[in-house]
Scaffold this active site. Structure first.
Site, PDB file in Angstrom:
ATOM      1  N   HIS A 105      76.656 -16.154  30.823  1.00 40.39           N
ATOM      2  CA  HIS A 105      76.119 -17.141  29.715  1.00 40.39           C
ATOM      3  C   HIS A 105      77.068 -16.022  28.202  1.00 40.39           C
ATOM      4  O   HIS A 105      76.539 -14.707  28.011  1.00 40.39           O
ATOM      5  CB  HIS A 105      74.804 -17.466  29.840  1.00 40.39           C
ATOM      6  CG  HIS A 105      74.077 -16.223  29.940  1.00 40.39           C
ATOM      7  ND1 HIS A 105      74.272 -15.027  31.262  1.00 40.39           N
ATOM      8  CD2 HIS A 105      73.199 -15.144  29.156  1.00 40.39           C
ATOM      9  CE1 HIS A 105      73.627 -13.969  30.864  1.00 40.39           C
ATOM     10  NE2 HIS A 105      72.915 -14.003  29.879  1.00 40.39           N
TER      11      HIS A 105
ATOM     12  N   HIS B 231      78.218 -12.453  29.791  1.00 40.12           N
ATOM     13  CA  HIS B 231      77.311 -11.804  30.475  1.00 40.12           C
ATOM     14  C   HIS B 231      77.193 -11.874  31.875  1.00 40.12           C
ATOM     15  O   HIS B 231      77.137 -13.128  31.390  1.00 40.12           O
ATOM     16  CB  HIS B 231      76.894 -10.435  29.320  1.00 40.12           C
ATOM     17  CG  HIS B 231      75.826 -10.772  28.999  1.00 40.12           C
ATOM     18  ND1 HIS B 231      75.818 -11.198  27.734  1.00 40.12           N
ATOM     19  CD2 HIS B 231      74.823 -11.079  29.292  1.00 40.12           C
ATOM     20  CE1 HIS B 231      74.481 -11.674  26.725  1.00 40.12           C
ATOM     21  NE2 HIS B 231      73.765 -12.033  28.633  1.00 40.12           N
TER      22      HIS B 231
ATOM     23  N   ARG C 195      65.841  -4.802  26.080  1.00 36.05           N
ATOM     24  CA  ARG C 195      66.820  -5.284  25.268  1.00 36.05           C
ATOM     25  C   ARG C 195      65.894  -5.957  23.802  1.00 36.05           C
ATOM     26  O   ARG C 195      65.170  -6.177  23.979  1.00 36.05           O
ATOM     27  CB  ARG C 195      67.384  -6.904  26.285  1.00 36.05           C
ATOM     28  CG  ARG C 195      68.198  -7.543  25.584  1.00 36.05           C
ATOM     29  CD  ARG C 195      68.706  -8.660  25.945  1.00 36.05           C
ATOM     30  NE  ARG C 195      68.307  -9.143  25.715  1.00 36.05           N
ATOM     31  CZ  ARG C 195      68.906 -11.016  25.916  1.00 36.05           C
ATOM     32  NH1 ARG C 195      68.262 -11.264  27.089  1.00 36.05           N
ATOM     33  NH2 ARG C 195      67.823 -11.909  25.005  1.00 36.05           N
TER      34      ARG C 195
ATOM     35  N   ASP D 228      74.205 -14.600  25.257  1.00 36.27           N
ATOM     36  CA  ASP D 228      72.757 -15.165  24.145  1.00 36.27           C
ATOM     37  C   ASP D 228      72.981 -15.829  23.611  1.00 36.27           C
ATOM     38  O   ASP D 228      73.445 -15.476  22.326  1.00 36.27           O
ATOM     39  CB  ASP D 228      71.902 -13.954  24.287  1.00 36.27           C
ATOM     40  CG  ASP D 228      71.723 -12.802  25.370  1.00 36.27           C
ATOM     41  OD1 ASP D 228      72.100 -13.791  26.269  1.00 36.27           O
ATOM     42  OD2 ASP D 228      71.757 -12.000  25.085  1.00 36.27           O
TER      43      ASP D 228
HETATM   44  C1  SIN Z   1      70.428 -10.763  29.667  1.00 37.16           C
HETATM   45  O1  SIN Z   1      71.541 -11.375  30.136  1.00 37.16           O
HETATM   46  O2  SIN Z   1      70.279 -10.342  29.005  1.00 37.16           O
HETATM   47  C2  SIN Z   1      70.592  -9.709  31.092  1.00 37.16           C
HETATM   48  C3  SIN Z   1      71.946  -8.782  31.547  1.00 37.16           C
HETATM   49  C4  SIN Z   1      71.255  -7.828  32.350  1.00 37.16           C
HETATM   50  O3  SIN Z   1      70.072  -7.818  33.176  1.00 37.16           O
HETATM   51  O4  SIN Z   1      71.808  -6.618  32.983  1.00 37.16           O
END
Ligand code: SIN
Length: 282
Positions: free
Chosen positions: A98, A257, A272, A100
């Site tokens: 995906h 990612h 994050r 974000d």
């Molecule tokens: C995310 O999708 O923002 C999480 C990525 C992760 O936990 O490695």
């Protein structure tokens, strides 16, 4: 002259060395990091020891912080979203390809993810390079995609009807379903021109893109699936192994990612911060 090093990874991304982001960064050093971010769309830092305040300070150097409306924030820091999986949870956050915020009219520029607690083994994150994926498409497909737009939505992921809802333990980490239901779906070009690098980017993703505008559901699903299979090939992917002190900073417009979920029975906690972006154009 800056002593910052920029070492390209074997796949997409580059590792930034000779920097301690808990300390003030000179304009000269910051310019080198910013250029690396524009060139690679994905940078990694190792061996950093930063507090949540320093995480926020570093993020603010890049622009305004997007206070996430779905994720549970870190206690006392609304700017930091917590990405947590407990030992008794089966599902994880971000466990599929995906990008974000593609469901926003002005999708977030990127996210700075800091490792806080890692499982002894596993929990890597994969990143895919959407400029390289676009470049490698054959001319006929490039022509087909030229001028096409896709619809993006958050409702099926974060809304009241979320697939996460029924029997999912991830759901308790996500909140504000009403906000997702209230968000209008948005349309973006399928091929965007990256606002920083000027590169052409394939801008659809399996999590939030719900269809090609003006195409039958069947044709749209077939085309999207073909693009997804193409873009997740190994040659476009870097797999990042987290270590204590690791930080990944990805550009949402340039990469996908995927957080691997291969550490059942262990805890993984990440912080994050997401940065505001802009409207996207072909
Ligand atoms: C995310 O999708 O923002 C999480 C990525 C992760 O936990 O490695």
């Amino acid at each position: 002259m800056s002593s910052i090093t920029v070492t390209p990874c074997k796949g997409p991304g580059a590792e930034i060395g000779n920097v301690d982001i808990s300390q003030p960064i000179s304009d000269e050093d910051f310019a080198v990091i910013r250029q690396a971010f524009a060139d690679h769309g994905l940078i990694f830092l190792r061996d950093q020891t930063i507090t949540p305040e320093q995480h926020i300070e570093f993020a603010e150097r890049w622009g305004d912080i997007n206070v996430n409306r779905f994720f549970t924030p870190v206690d006392g820091y609304p700017q930091i979203a917590e990405v947590r999986k407990e030992p008794d949870q089966a599902t994880n956050i971000g466990g599929g390809w995906h990008t974000d915020h593609s469901y926003d009219a002005e999708p977030a520029m990127g996210s700075i993810l800091v490792a806080r607690e890692l499982p002894p083994k596993g929990g890597d994150t994969m990143f895919a390079d959407m400029a390289a994926a676009y470049e490698a498409l054959d001319d006929e497909t490039k022509q087909l995609l030229d001028g096409l737009e896709a619809v993006h939505s958050s409702k099926h992921i974060f809304g009241g009807q979320s697939a996460y809802k029924e029997g999912s333990d991830v759901n308790e980490r996500l909140h504000n379903a009403d906000a997702a239901d209230a968000l209008d779906d948005v349309v973006h070009p399928v091929i965007i021109t990256h606002p920083l690098s000027g590169k052409k980017i394939l801008y659809v993703n399996a999590a939030f893109t719900i269809g090609m505008k003006g195409m039958s559901q069947e044709d749209s699903a077939a085309l999207l699936m073909r693009l997804y299979m193409h873009a997740q090939q190994d040659q476009f992917v870097t797999r990042f192994e987290w270590k204590p002190g690791s930080i990944a900073f990805w550009d949402n417009r340039a990469t996908w990612h995927y957080a691997l979920n291969d550490y059942q029975g262990e805890r993984r906690v990440m912080h994050r911060i997401t940065l505001e972006g802009c409207a996207l154009a072909a």
